[in-house]
Design a protein around this motif. Structure first.
Motif, PDB file in Angstrom:
ATOM      1  N   THR A  79       0.864  -1.170   0.000  1.00 18.81           N
ATOM      2  CA  THR A  79       0.000   0.000   0.000  1.00 18.81           C
ATOM      3  C   THR A  79       0.903   1.223   0.000  1.00 18.81           C
ATOM      4  N   LEU A  80       0.752   2.071  -1.012  1.00 14.35           N
ATOM      5  CA  LEU A  80       1.654   3.203  -1.198  1.00 14.35           C
ATOM      6  C   LEU A  80       0.886   4.512  -1.263  1.00 14.35           C
ATOM      7  N   GLN A  81       1.517   5.568  -0.781  1.00 19.30           N
ATOM      8  CA  GLN A  81       0.988   6.922  -0.909  1.00 19.30           C
ATOM      9  C   GLN A  81       1.866   7.675  -1.890  1.00 19.30           C
ATOM     10  N   VAL A  82       1.287   8.136  -2.976  1.00 21.78           N
ATOM     11  CA  VAL A  82       2.031   8.847  -4.023  1.00 21.78           C
ATOM     12  C   VAL A  82       1.492  10.267  -4.118  1.00 21.78           C
ATOM     13  N   VAL A  83       2.357  11.247  -3.977  1.00 20.51           N
ATOM     14  CA  VAL A  83       1.970  12.652  -4.147  1.00 20.51           C
ATOM     15  C   VAL A  83       2.838  13.217  -5.259  1.00 20.51           C
ATOM     16  N   ASP A  84       2.204  13.586  -6.364  1.00 21.99           N
ATOM     17  CA  ASP A  84       2.981  14.056  -7.512  1.00 21.99           C
ATOM     18  C   ASP A  84       2.078  14.838  -8.453  1.00 21.99           C
ATOM     19  N   TYR A  85       2.731  15.558  -9.345  1.00 22.03           N
ATOM     20  CA  TYR A  85       2.003  16.359 -10.337  1.00 22.03           C
ATOM     21  C   TYR A  85       1.656  15.489 -11.533  1.00 22.03           C
ATOM     22  N   SER A  86       0.394  15.559 -11.970  1.00 27.52           N
ATOM     23  CA  SER A  86      -0.065  14.822 -13.141  1.00 27.52           C
ATOM     24  C   SER A  86      -0.123  15.759 -14.341  1.00 27.52           C
ATOM     25  N   PRO A  87       0.824  15.638 -15.274  1.00 27.82           N
ATOM     26  CA  PRO A  87       0.784  16.505 -16.461  1.00 27.82           C
ATOM     27  C   PRO A  87      -0.398  16.184 -17.360  1.00 27.82           C
ATOM     28  N   GLU A  88      -0.913  14.954 -17.257  1.00 29.36           N
ATOM     29  CA  GLU A  88      -2.034  14.557 -18.105  1.00 29.36           C
ATOM     30  C   GLU A  88      -3.276  15.404 -17.841  1.00 29.36           C
ATOM     31  N   ILE A  89      -3.483  15.765 -16.574  1.00 28.61           N
ATOM     32  CA  ILE A  89      -4.676  16.549 -16.226  1.00 28.61           C
ATOM     33  C   ILE A  89      -4.310  17.878 -15.571  1.00 28.61           C
ATOM     34  N   ASP A  90      -3.003  18.214 -15.573  1.00 28.06           N
ATOM     35  CA  ASP A  90      -2.528  19.480 -15.033  1.00 28.06           C
ATOM     36  C   ASP A  90      -3.003  19.680 -13.583  1.00 28.06           C
TER      37      ASP A  90
END
Length: 268
Positions: free
Chosen positions: A206-217
């Motif tokens: 189980t992972l927590q990912v916080v990042d910017y999605s360029p696909e949906i800005d």
């Protein structure tokens, strides 16, 4: 016993340690000691040879070098190095590249075939029936299935279920997503998401990912976790819409502000 439940017991620093086989990413050796690297970041030192360790572990491990024993489930790609899904890259016996890739493909095919044999929904309607309790929850939820190329590398995923909140956050109608691959929905697909989803689907993390999605800005906070074999579930939030409570610690609040400013800078 199911491979997912298999454990080994080793001596590490004069203590007996029980390790789940599926959590082992790789083992390295130096002099007479082996260093067993676990998916949660721990490293266990043990006086054991890689050959003996390989016999203890399940058949999913490949000797890529006399100094490295690697789980096929932990391999993301093989180029000039063996790249793992946790971001590590290992040297290997390049003169054995074809042999190592062949072993990797064979092991991964066997693992994937076992996934396909598991009982799970087979149609969009059956996935919806299974997950219908998520239809009205106040957060975006998706179940995604990993997609592989001919060399059994994860290259994409298929949306098997999604709710209306997912369509809202992805800015795409559900009918365009369900049953379709992410790469077909978003032409500007960023492959950075693959390793995290692969870790959840095959290592059971189980992972927590916080990042910017360029696909949906949009800056996203994603919690991913294993669901069906070869699948993972994802709970998604727009970082800008997450509010902190008054009781939050100063350090945690500072981290949230830092992340928000970081994403704002990246968007600009």
């Amino acid at each position: 016993m199911d491979d997912k439940e298999r454990t080994i017991t080793i001596m590490s620093r004069r203590e007996k340690v029980k390790i789940e086989c599926r959590t082992v990413l790789y083992a390295s050796t130096e002099k007479n000691n082996a260093y067993i690297h676990i998916s949660d970041g721990q490293v266990y030192e043990s006086r054991i040879t890689l050959e003996k360790l390989k016999r203890l572990l399940c058949e999913d491990f490949i000797m890529i070098h006399r100094s490295y024993l690697v789980s096929a489930l932990a391999i993301h790609d093989i180029t000039n190095k063996v790249h793992l899904i946790n971001g590590d890259s290992l040297n290997y016996a390049v003169h054995r590249k074809k042999e190592i890739i062949a072993q990797y493909v064979e092991v991964k095919k066997r693992i994937i075939s076992c996934c396909h044999e598991a009982e799970m929904p087979t149609t969009n309607e059956e996935y919806h029936e299974h997950y219908k309790s998520f239809d009205k929850v106040p957060f975006a939820y998706a179940d995604i299935e990993m997609v592989f190329d001919d060399e059994q590398r994860v290259i994409d995923w298929i949306f098997r279920y999604g709710n209306e909140k997912l369509a809202e956050i992805e800015k795409v109608p559900l009918e365009r997503m369900i049953g379709n691959t992410f790469g077909n929905v978003f032409e500007n697909m960023d492959p950075k998401w693959l390793s995290s989803y692969e870790r959840s689907a095959f290592l059971g993390e189980t992972l927590q990912v916080v990042d910017y999605s360029p696909e949906i800005d949009t800056a996203l906070s994603i919690t991913c976790f294993p669901t069906f074999p070869g699948h993972c579930g994802c709970i998604l939030f727009d970082v800008e819409k997450i509010k902190t409570v008054a009781e939050i610690s100063e350090s945690a609040n500072a981290m949230m502000l830092y992340v928000s400013h970081l994403f704002a800078a990246r968007v600009r």
